[in-house]
Design an enzyme around this catalytic site. Structure first.
Site, PDB file in Angstrom:
ATOM      1  N   GLU A 277      43.821  40.407  49.371  1.00 26.25           N
ATOM      2  CA  GLU A 277      44.540  41.393  48.647  1.00 26.25           C
ATOM      3  C   GLU A 277      45.792  41.780  49.443  1.00 26.25           C
ATOM      4  O   GLU A 277      46.156  42.796  49.492  1.00 26.25           O
ATOM      5  CB  GLU A 277      43.953  42.601  48.204  1.00 26.25           C
ATOM      6  CG  GLU A 277      42.516  42.375  47.655  1.00 26.25           C
ATOM      7  CD  GLU A 277      41.681  43.497  47.513  1.00 26.25           C
ATOM      8  OE1 GLU A 277      41.977  44.698  48.074  1.00 26.25           O
ATOM      9  OE2 GLU A 277      40.517  43.405  46.905  1.00 26.25           O
ATOM     10  N   GLU A 390      34.685  37.214  43.004  1.00 25.00           N
ATOM     11  CA  GLU A 390      33.929  38.524  42.672  1.00 25.00           C
ATOM     12  C   GLU A 390      33.699  38.801  41.295  1.00 25.00           C
ATOM     13  O   GLU A 390      34.277  39.785  40.918  1.00 25.00           O
ATOM     14  CB  GLU A 390      34.882  39.479  43.509  1.00 25.00           C
ATOM     15  CG  GLU A 390      35.288  39.285  44.875  1.00 25.00           C
ATOM     16  CD  GLU A 390      36.031  40.486  45.334  1.00 25.00           C
ATOM     17  OE1 GLU A 390      36.309  41.649  44.702  1.00 25.00           O
ATOM     18  OE2 GLU A 390      36.499  40.237  46.459  1.00 25.00           O
TER      19      GLU A 390
HETATM   20  O1  9MR Z   1      31.923  46.424  46.168  1.00 31.17           O
HETATM   21  C1  9MR Z   1      32.693  46.955  47.118  1.00 31.17           C
HETATM   22  C2  9MR Z   1      32.082  48.405  47.190  1.00 31.17           C
HETATM   23  O2  9MR Z   1      30.803  48.637  47.421  1.00 31.17           O
HETATM   24  C3  9MR Z   1      33.401  48.969  48.325  1.00 31.17           C
HETATM   25  O3  9MR Z   1      32.768  50.399  48.497  1.00 31.17           O
HETATM   26  C4  9MR Z   1      34.440  48.594  48.356  1.00 31.17           C
HETATM   27  C5  9MR Z   1      35.166  49.308  49.373  1.00 31.17           C
HETATM   28  O4  9MR Z   1      35.053  48.509  50.641  1.00 31.17           O
HETATM   29  O5  9MR Z   1      34.678  47.450  48.009  1.00 31.17           O
HETATM   30  C6  9MR Z   1      33.976  46.724  46.926  1.00 31.17           C
HETATM   31  O6  9MR Z   1      34.426  45.165  47.054  1.00 31.17           O
HETATM   32  C7  9MR Z   1      35.839  45.012  46.895  1.00 31.17           C
HETATM   33  C8  9MR Z   1      35.944  43.759  47.645  1.00 31.17           C
HETATM   34  O7  9MR Z   1      35.626  43.871  48.776  1.00 31.17           O
HETATM   35  C9  9MR Z   1      37.439  43.348  47.546  1.00 31.17           C
HETATM   36  N1  9MR Z   1      37.581  43.211  46.334  1.00 31.17           N
HETATM   37  C10 9MR Z   1      37.519  44.453  45.495  1.00 31.17           C
HETATM   38  C11 9MR Z   1      35.947  44.611  45.378  1.00 31.17           C
HETATM   39  C12 9MR Z   1      35.581  46.032  44.536  1.00 31.17           C
HETATM   40  O8  9MR Z   1      36.081  46.932  44.727  1.00 31.17           O
END
Ligand code: 9MR
Length: 766
Positions: A277, A390
């Protein structure tokens, strides 16, 4: 975009530590005492036992025991404010070094307390608190909205195309049932959180490998590939990386982080999301020409080179891992353009980047299919691999908001319509992925089930909160049915109807184990077909969108006996005894899946249909509700003609959930000649059909009415008087027989001369 509040929420059941301070106003007797309340959360159902006390001065205190799974924790709330029949208070939680606030408000409603809790921008949840402990989960029943039978496992169905994965920090905190589900359906795993910098490396001299080691061990035991996530990110990265040091120090910290983490699992992880990102959200025509990098700590400390450095360190640490740049919304608009600028620069600079991860957080009804397809091709054209890293598609409607925001109501169940719309979107997505299987390495769902998802309450995944497969699962695997040849040794049951029909080819009615849920009408002896003469295809939807062709079998059989293959939605009772579960509602996407299937059979030299089908000649056809299904798929470019029987688009949207949700605008989907076969003014669909006829000005259209009412003549011997008319049309449109056109064309056409029929034509230029 920041995920911090959400991250905090996901940690609700794990973290501890509160401060206490109360503020209160006047008291209200009705609020005091114990209340029980349940909330869904990613870690399962949380049961709150609230204790509200209000003293003589009107000061209130609120505390609670919270049970989630087998853990119980105590909470003391702050900022308590109380009115006559309402109360609000705040739960303060520590997450890493950050503090988060969950705001609760309760309003008395008879014997219940209506509670809302909100997580700032990240959305909220409503629940009803009661005086008695709820006996069972109040919102989600264990029964699925619709029972979905799976006839193949998704990871196997796509094994020759790409890996199917899921995200999760398995195995701890997952039930045995969930672990079994994960191992059974998925071939790849991405650690959802446990390899993120904040989790695994909270302080410069502190590493937490417990969860990541456990995940690697579990995945290896189940022969799943592992995809590391994520090394360099603006979020979930502790401040120590950036504090008290010049840029060289920060660079060394990055290097050491990557060396240690990627090095620890060297040779064991198939890939790494090296940078996550890095591109800013939004953008415009100007930023589209640039990389438009997010102003992150990494950018500030090291400049745009931070990406190249990260890839180099990752390659050094684990030379065999496939290295990805991963981001969301990079398939569309200025962000896509920026991603291309960035990737080209990285490649030019010699950054060892192998692939791009399109995250794929989408919403049903708004999936940017065209952008996605183009983005896959764009990235592949740079020589990069592509993964959908994702994937989740939330359902539309109230709980379908993109990232929660007070819409993520766990008590809004998914309706069947929502689930079917989602299934269609997933099927479309996977047909794009499959088409580009040479570029795509892996498609990973972001979570296991609608319980194990960051978008909980929005029903985004393939299994519901109770691990039941959803229609989306079936629609995705249905796309691969054509991969299995219907071989001569694999012949299913068949029946003969009305002595095989009156046409030159004796017809049979059959099914295929590789095309579940559909009935096939075709000439029994396929030897008559091949290079000289192929079978055109007729896709058929039934009256009432029923899951059986029973009502129309004489008619369809008659058509087949004249050298057509008919793929009709549903099953035929005469072939097999059915239980009630086979009587599910149907969907026009089944017609498209059937078309995919027959095209694949025609191309498969192990199939009995090999090179016997005219895949360029296809009719979409159906009766009543099935006629709407035919209209709904008419924009598929493979469809040559549409035949609408006893049907027409309703003037306003149908209130019936089972009906295709069409408007008159959908008539634009026609792109080939159209025939309406109607039952005259006594046909309930007559006015709708005549209105359709008056509106269609862009394609040739014929309206044929026989005054028999809505039921048509399908059940009469050999399908009655509708059969020769339908056949003349199909012979003209699909077999190019000009003689057959005489049934419809000119003042002296056969139907014009037949006093029983009334015929009108439009837009036909000869
Ligand atoms: O699904 C993830 C969630 O459990 C966490 O709290 C969050 C913050 O670390 O991240 C979520 O996953 C993210 C991923 O790492 C990067 N792309 C967006 C995802 C959804 O927020």
């Amino acid at each position: 975009m920041s995920f911090k509040t959400l991250a905090f929420f996901c940690c609700l059941a794990l973290c501890a530590g509160f401060t206490l301070a109360q503020e209160s106003k006047q008291s209200s007797e009705g609020l005091t005492g114990t209340w029980y309340c349940q909330f869904e959360s990613p870690v399962g159902l949380q049961t709150y036992h609230f204790h509200i006390a209000i003293d003589g001065a009107g000061d209130a205190t609120v505390n609670a025991e919270v049970k989630a799974r087998d853990e119980v924790r105590k909470v003391e709330f702050v900022d308590v404010k109380v009115g006559e029949d309402a109360i609000s208070f705040v739960e303060v939680r520590q997450f890493g070094e950050r503090e988060f606030r969950i705001e609760y408000s309760g309003k008395l409603n008879g014997k219940e307390l209506a509670v809302t809790r909100s997580f700032g921008e990240r959305g909220g949840q409503d629940a009803l608190a009661t005086r008695d402990l709820p006996q069972s989960p109040p919102q989600e029943s264990l029964q699925p909205v619709v029972e979905v039978k799976i006839d193949r496992i998704i990871k196997d169905a796509f094994k020759d195309a790409f890996l199917i994965g899921m995200a999760g920090d398995l195995p701890s905190h997952y039930s045995d049932e969930e672990l079994k589900l994960a191992a059974e359906h998925f071939a790849a795993i991405t650690p959802e959180n446990c390899m993120k910098p904040e989790r695994v490396h909270p302080a410069e001299d502190r590493w937490n490998f417990e969860s990541s080691d456990a995940l690697v061990e579990w995945a290896q035991m189940h022969k799943m590939t592992i995809h590391g996530h994520t090394l360099v990110w603006h979020a979930q990265t502790p401040n120590w990386f950036f504090e008290g040091g010049d840029s060289e120090t920060i660079k060394q910290r990055m290097k050491q982080h990557i060396e240690t983490l990627a090095g620890r699992y060297k040779g064991q992880l198939q890939s790494w999301d090296v940078v996550n990102e890095a591109i800013s959200d939004g953008g415009n025509a100007e930023t589209a020409k640039t990389e438009n990098l997010r102003n992150s700590n990494w950018l500030q400390a090291l400049g745009p080179e931070f990406l190249t450095l990260a890839f180099k360190y990752a390659r050094e640490a684990d030379p065999d891992a496939v290295l990805y740049y991963n981001d969301y919304n990079i398939e569309s608009g200025p962000k896509h353009a920026s991603s291309m600028v960035l990737l080209k620069r990285l490649l030019d600079e010699g950054a060892p980047i192998d692939g791009v991860g399109i995250q794929g957080h989408w919403r049903s009804g708004r999936v940017p299919f065209d952008d996605i397809e183009k983005a896959i091709a764009d990235y592949a054209s740079l020589g990069l691999k592509v993964s959908i890293t994702e994937l989740d598609v939330t359902i539309r409607g109230e709980s379908g908001g993109q990232f929660g925001r007070r819409q993520s109501r766990s008590n809004t169940p998914a309706s069947l319509d929502d689930l079917n719309a989602q299934a269609e979107d997933y099927a479309k997505l996977f047909s794009i992925f499959k088409k580009h299987e040479d570029a795509i390495e892996r498609v990973t769902f972001w979570g296991l089930s609608d319980r194990r998802t960051w978008r909980w309450g929005q029903h985004p995944l393939l299994f519901d909160a109770n691990n039941n497969p959803k229609p989306a699962y079936a629609s995705i695997v249905a796309l691969t049915r054509g991969d299995e040849a219907e071989s001569a040794t694999n012949q299913p049951k068949k029946v003969e109807i009305e002595d095989g029909g009156q046409g030159p080819y004796s017809a049979i009615v059959t099914e295929s184990p590789t095309l579940s849920g559909m009935t096939i009408y075709r000439p029994e002896d396929l030897n008559a077909f091949g290079t000289e003469q192929r079978l055109p295809v007729l896709l058929w939807g039934n009256g009432a969108c029923a899951n059986t062709t029973e009502e129309h079998k004489n008619f369809l059989n008659e058509i087949a006996s004249h050298g057509y293959i008919v793929l009709g939605i549903g099953l035929l009772d005469q072939l097999q005894q059915r239980d009630e579960s086979s009587r599910q509602r149907t969907n026009s996407s089944q017609l498209i899946a059937a078309l995919d299937w027959i095209i694949a059979q025609d191309a498969n030299d192990n199939s009995i249909y090999f090179e016997k089908i005219d895949t360029t000649k296809v009719a979409a056809m159906g009766m009543s509700c099935g006629g709407l299904q035919a209209i709904e798929i008419s924009d598929d470019p493979r469809i040559t003609t549409t035949v609408v029987c006893n049907s027409g688009v309703l003037p306003s949207r149908s209130p019936m959930a089972s009906m295709p949700d069409l408007t008159k605008d959908d008539l634009k989907k026609f792109h080939g000649p159209v025939l309406y076969i109607m039952g005259g003014p006594s046909d309930i669909a007559y006015n709708n059909a005549m209105d359709d006829f008056s509106r269609v000005d862009h394609v040739p259209i014929v309206m044929a009415n026989l005054d028999v009412g809505h039921g048509g003549t399908y059940r009469r011997p050999h399908g009655g008087k509708y059969s020769p008319v339908a056949l003349a049309w199909l012979d003209w449109q699909l077999k190019g027989k000009q003689d057959a056109a005489k049934t419809f064309l000119g003042e002296n056409s056969q139907l014009a001369n037949d006093y029983e029929w009334k015929i009108e034509t439009k837009n036909i230029h000869q």
